[in-house]
Motif scaffolding. Structure first.
Motif: not given
Length: 285
Positions: A168-190
């Motif tokens: 069962i995947p951990n449901p924190t993936e979107m939390d991490d996505f938001r944490k990256a955005e809060e740091q001004g990150a540029f997101i790449i889909w690998n």
């Protein structure tokens, strides 16, 4: 005469290295490739600098075989201008190092990059199962805020499985996505075609792309490319990248071939200018 000629031929390279040699030791410095760089000539234009970049690579602090220092030196030799050290969070296979501070590989690479004039972008790879998948967050300020657990675990730390035996995947993936955005990150889909060899554009991705929250997708990763990504560019104008996702040594992975790279057209050779160029979409796989 032959003996004299042989001695003269032997002396030719030695004369160039005289300052490094004496009567006991002679150095053949021309055989040392450490300071030879492959120059890849791609012109600048319209006031933009053409930067040769690889935004996806790993080191011994995750599941690869090369140190951060080695990654910098390889990239410099291969003719790159910019790299990102993007370790998986909580993936420690080789040599099994449990990191207490995810800044460690980044800081080592940045320090070495300064010596060689190579720009290093702080990054992490948010590593989850599909449909979320793997995403690189560039220009992060604190890699330690991201969730380490890839799957749900019980109170004893054991993986939890569903009734069909799937983790069962951990449901924190979107939390991490938001944490990256809060740091001004540029997101790449690998590597959207990995690991099931299907480039599926899930509703989650469609929404994130429409909202402008995914900045680019890998068209090429390592030694594979994804034709479906061209359709996404036509439909969504989603910028495309080519990155190595390298785990082995560069020579082992690519030999004498030019490694995959993303060309970024930046106003200056700085992190700030590189970031501006990526968010503006000035890149080419």
């Amino acid at each position: 005469m032959k003996r004299i000629l042989a001695l003269l031929l032997l002396a030719l390279p030695l004369s160039a290295a005289a300052q490094l040699s004496n009567e006991h030791v002679h150095k053949f410095v021309e055989h040392n490739n450490a300071r030879y760089r492959t120059e890849i000539e791609i012109p600048d234009f319209d006031g933009y600098q053409t930067l040769k970049c690889d935004f996806h690579m790993h080191t011994v602090f995750a599941d690869a075989q090369v140190s951060p220092v080695g990654r910098v030196r390889e990239a410099w030799q291969d003719g790159l201008d910019v790299i990102a050290v993007s370790e998986h969070i909580a993936v420690h296979k080789s040599p099994g190092i449990k990191l207490k501070d995810y800044n460690l590989p980044i800081n080592q690479a940045v320090k070495e990059g300064t010596k060689w004039g190579l720009m290093v972008v702080p990054a992490v790879e948010i590593t989850r199962t599909k449909p979320f998948g793997h995403m690189n967050a560039l220009f992060i300020k604190d890699p330690n805020v991201f969730e380490e657990t890839r799957y749900k675990v019980d109170e004893n730390g054991k993986l939890i499985y569903d009734k069909d035996g799937n983790r069962i995947p951990n449901p924190t993936e979107m939390d991490d996505f938001r944490k990256a955005e809060e740091q001004g990150a540029f997101i790449i889909w690998n590597h959207p075609g990995w690991p099931d060899r299907k480039c599926t554009l899930f509703p989650l991705h469609k929404q994130l792309i429409k909202e402008g929250r995914i900045g680019a997708v890998e068209l090429f990763n390592s030694i594979e490319w994804y034709p479906k990504v061209l359709d996404w560019f036509d439909e969504y104008k989603l910028p495309m990248m080519a990155n190595s996702d390298i785990h082995e040594t560069s020579r082992f992975a690519y030999g004498n071939q030019v490694r995959p790279m993303t060309l970024v057209f930046a106003k200056e050779y700085t992190l700030e200018s590189l970031r501006e160029a990526l968010f503006a979409g000035r890149m080419l796989a």
